[in-house]
Design a protein around this motif. Structure first.
Motif, PDB file in Angstrom:
ATOM      1  N   UNK A   1      -1.574 -12.145   4.097  1.00 37.65           N
ATOM      2  CA  UNK A   1      -0.230 -12.356   4.701  1.00 37.65           C
ATOM      3  C   UNK A   1       0.148 -10.659   5.006  1.00 37.65           C
ATOM      4  N   UNK A   2      -0.245  -9.809   3.979  1.00 42.28           N
ATOM      5  CA  UNK A   2       0.170  -8.467   3.780  1.00 42.28           C
ATOM      6  C   UNK A   2      -0.937  -7.825   2.931  1.00 42.28           C
ATOM      7  N   UNK A   3      -1.059  -6.525   3.299  1.00 40.47           N
ATOM      8  CA  UNK A   3      -2.003  -5.589   2.463  1.00 40.47           C
ATOM      9  C   UNK A   3      -1.511  -4.767   1.796  1.00 40.47           C
TER      10      UNK A   3
ATOM     11  N   UNK B   1       0.574 -15.204  -5.044  1.00 44.36           N
ATOM     12  CA  UNK B   1      -0.561 -14.610  -5.787  1.00 44.36           C
ATOM     13  C   UNK B   1      -0.147 -13.951  -7.193  1.00 44.36           C
ATOM     14  N   UNK B   2       1.310 -13.798  -7.226  1.00 44.03           N
ATOM     15  CA  UNK B   2       1.622 -13.248  -8.625  1.00 44.03           C
ATOM     16  C   UNK B   2       2.083 -14.500  -9.434  1.00 44.03           C
TER      17      UNK B   2
ATOM     18  N   UNK C   1       7.176 -11.902  -5.561  1.00 42.73           N
ATOM     19  CA  UNK C   1       6.855 -10.789  -4.789  1.00 42.73           C
ATOM     20  C   UNK C   1       6.979  -9.383  -5.524  1.00 42.73           C
ATOM     21  N   UNK C   2       6.259  -8.622  -5.088  1.00 40.48           N
ATOM     22  CA  UNK C   2       6.344  -7.241  -5.855  1.00 40.48           C
ATOM     23  C   UNK C   2       4.831  -6.748  -5.804  1.00 40.48           C
TER      24      UNK C   2
ATOM     25  N   UNK D   1       2.497  -5.961 -11.189  1.00 43.62           N
ATOM     26  CA  UNK D   1       3.338  -6.661 -11.935  1.00 43.62           C
ATOM     27  C   UNK D   1       2.601  -8.115 -12.390  1.00 43.62           C
ATOM     28  N   UNK D   2       1.455  -8.248 -12.034  1.00 42.10           N
ATOM     29  CA  UNK D   2       0.600  -9.374 -12.571  1.00 42.10           C
ATOM     30  C   UNK D   2       0.356  -8.634 -13.748  1.00 42.10           C
TER      31      UNK D   2
END
Length: 155
Positions: A80-82, A105-106, A114-115, A119-120
Protein backbone atom coordinates in the motif's frame (compact mmCIF):
# COMPACT_ATOMS: atom_id res chain seq x y z
CA UNK A 1 35.59 -7.39 4.99
CA UNK A 2 32.27 -5.69 5.76
CA UNK A 3 29.04 -7.67 6.08
CA UNK A 4 27.60 -6.31 2.78
CA UNK A 5 30.86 -7.05 0.92
CA UNK A 6 30.70 -10.58 2.35
CA UNK A 7 27.15 -11.00 1.06
CA UNK A 8 28.20 -9.75 -2.37
CA UNK A 9 31.13 -12.17 -2.37
CA UNK A 10 28.66 -14.97 -1.63
CA UNK A 11 26.50 -13.82 -4.56
CA UNK A 12 29.51 -13.86 -6.86
CA UNK A 13 30.37 -17.38 -5.66
CA UNK A 14 26.77 -18.54 -6.09
CA UNK A 15 26.27 -19.28 -2.38
CA UNK A 16 23.90 -16.48 -1.29
CA UNK A 17 20.41 -18.03 -1.18
CA UNK A 18 18.76 -14.58 -0.93
CA UNK A 19 20.12 -13.28 -4.24
CA UNK A 20 17.49 -12.29 -6.83
CA UNK A 21 19.15 -10.30 -9.62
CA UNK A 22 22.23 -8.27 -10.57
CA UNK A 23 21.52 -4.83 -11.99
CA UNK A 24 23.99 -2.32 -13.45
CA UNK A 25 24.96 -0.76 -10.11
CA UNK A 26 24.01 -3.32 -7.52
CA UNK A 27 22.49 -6.55 -6.31
CA UNK A 28 18.86 -7.25 -5.39
CA UNK A 29 18.39 -9.58 -2.44
CA UNK A 30 15.44 -10.69 -0.37
CA UNK A 31 15.82 -9.76 3.30
CA UNK A 32 16.81 -12.48 5.76
CA UNK A 33 13.76 -11.70 7.91
CA UNK A 34 10.30 -11.25 6.47
CA UNK A 35 7.93 -9.78 9.05
CA UNK A 36 7.31 -7.16 6.34
CA UNK A 37 6.62 -9.65 3.56
CA UNK A 38 8.75 -8.79 0.55
CA UNK A 39 11.38 -6.84 2.49
CA UNK A 40 14.21 -6.42 -0.01
CA UNK A 41 17.67 -4.87 -0.09
CA UNK A 42 19.52 -3.25 -2.95
CA UNK A 43 23.27 -3.49 -2.34
CA UNK A 44 25.60 -1.08 -4.11
CA UNK A 45 28.14 -3.05 -6.18
CA UNK A 46 31.26 -1.51 -4.58
CA UNK A 47 32.27 -0.72 -1.01
CA UNK A 48 31.27 2.93 -0.72
CA UNK A 49 29.95 4.39 2.53
CA UNK A 50 28.12 7.48 1.28
CA UNK A 51 25.83 8.17 -1.66
CA UNK A 52 27.66 11.46 -2.29
CA UNK A 53 30.90 9.51 -2.80
CA UNK A 54 29.50 7.87 -5.94
CA UNK A 55 30.23 9.62 -9.25
CA UNK A 56 27.19 11.70 -10.28
CA UNK A 57 26.32 9.74 -13.44
CA UNK A 58 26.60 6.38 -11.67
CA UNK A 59 24.70 7.73 -8.64
CA UNK A 60 21.83 8.79 -10.93
CA UNK A 61 21.73 5.30 -12.46
CA UNK A 62 21.86 3.70 -9.00
CA UNK A 63 18.93 5.79 -7.79
CA UNK A 64 16.95 4.93 -10.92
CA UNK A 65 17.64 1.25 -10.37
CA UNK A 66 16.74 1.47 -6.68
CA UNK A 67 13.45 3.09 -7.70
CA UNK A 68 12.81 0.31 -10.20
CA UNK A 69 13.49 -2.32 -7.53
CA UNK A 70 11.08 -0.55 -5.17
CA UNK A 71 8.39 -0.53 -7.85
CA UNK A 72 8.92 -4.25 -8.46
CA UNK A 73 8.72 -4.95 -4.71
CA UNK A 74 5.52 -2.93 -4.47
CA UNK A 75 3.91 -4.81 -7.35
CA UNK A 76 5.17 -8.24 -6.31
CA UNK A 77 3.99 -7.99 -2.71
CA UNK A 78 0.94 -5.73 -2.87
CA UNK A 79 2.35 -2.78 -0.96
CA UNK A 80 0.00 0.00 0.00
CA UNK A 81 3.09 2.18 0.61
CA UNK A 82 6.83 1.69 0.22
CA UNK A 83 9.40 2.68 2.85
CA UNK A 84 12.94 3.42 1.66
CA UNK A 85 15.91 3.58 4.00
CA UNK A 86 19.59 4.07 3.41
CA UNK A 87 21.18 4.13 6.83
CA UNK A 88 24.61 2.48 6.96
CA UNK A 89 25.26 3.01 10.65
CA UNK A 90 25.74 -0.71 11.25
CA UNK A 91 27.22 -1.57 7.87
CA UNK A 92 28.99 1.41 6.27
CA UNK A 93 28.39 0.12 2.74
CA UNK A 94 25.80 1.86 0.57
CA UNK A 95 22.62 -0.23 0.58
CA UNK A 96 18.87 0.35 0.56
CA UNK A 97 16.22 -1.25 2.74
CA UNK A 98 12.95 -1.47 0.80
CA UNK A 99 9.94 -2.29 2.95
CA UNK A 100 6.53 -2.96 1.37
CA UNK A 101 3.97 -1.73 3.88
CA UNK A 102 0.38 -2.83 4.40
CA UNK A 103 -2.26 -1.86 6.93
CA UNK A 104 -1.73 -3.59 10.27
CA UNK A 105 1.87 -4.68 9.65
CA UNK A 106 2.97 -3.11 12.94
CA UNK A 107 0.34 -5.16 14.79
CA UNK A 108 -0.78 -2.00 16.60
CA UNK A 109 2.11 -1.84 19.04
CA UNK A 110 0.82 1.25 20.81
CA UNK A 111 1.12 3.34 17.66
CA UNK A 112 -2.30 2.98 16.02
CA UNK A 113 -0.68 0.76 13.36
CA UNK A 114 1.10 3.54 11.48
CA UNK A 115 4.72 4.57 11.66
CA UNK A 116 8.22 3.52 10.63
CA UNK A 117 9.21 -0.15 10.52
CA UNK A 118 11.59 0.47 13.40
CA UNK A 119 8.60 0.92 15.72
CA UNK A 120 8.03 -2.81 15.43
CA UNK A 121 9.87 -4.59 18.28
CA UNK A 122 13.33 -5.57 17.05
CA UNK A 123 13.30 -8.86 18.96
CA UNK A 124 10.15 -9.83 17.04
CA UNK A 125 11.30 -8.45 13.67
CA UNK A 126 14.53 -10.45 13.81
CA UNK A 127 13.06 -13.53 15.44
CA UNK A 128 13.95 -16.79 13.71
CA UNK A 129 10.25 -17.36 13.00
CA UNK A 130 10.44 -14.46 10.51
CA UNK A 131 13.13 -16.18 8.44
CA UNK A 132 11.62 -17.68 5.30
CA UNK A 133 11.96 -21.42 4.87
CA UNK A 134 13.48 -22.61 1.57
CA UNK A 135 10.10 -22.92 -0.17
CA UNK A 136 8.94 -19.48 1.02
CA UNK A 137 12.26 -17.97 -0.05
CA UNK A 138 11.94 -19.53 -3.49
CA UNK A 139 8.43 -18.06 -3.86
CA UNK A 140 9.52 -14.59 -2.71
CA UNK A 141 12.43 -14.59 -5.14
CA UNK A 142 10.27 -15.77 -8.03
CA UNK A 143 7.62 -13.12 -7.38
CA UNK A 144 10.19 -10.34 -7.23
CA UNK A 145 12.19 -11.56 -10.22
CA UNK A 146 9.02 -11.76 -12.32
CA UNK A 147 8.18 -8.11 -11.61
CA UNK A 148 11.78 -6.93 -12.04
CA UNK A 149 12.06 -8.61 -15.41
CA UNK A 150 8.68 -7.25 -16.48
CA UNK A 151 9.71 -3.69 -15.60
CA UNK A 152 13.12 -4.05 -17.26
CA UNK A 153 11.48 -5.26 -20.48
CA UNK A 154 9.41 -2.07 -20.62
CA UNK A 155 12.31 0.33 -20.06
Amino acid sequence: MCFICERIRMIQEGTNPYFVKKLGTGYVVIGDHQHFRGYTLFLYQEHVAELFDVQQEIRAKHLEEMTLVAKAVSRAFGAEKMNYECLGNGDAHLHWHLFPRITGDLENHGNRGKGPVWWYPMEKMYDRTNRPNPEELKTLKQQLLFELDRLLENE
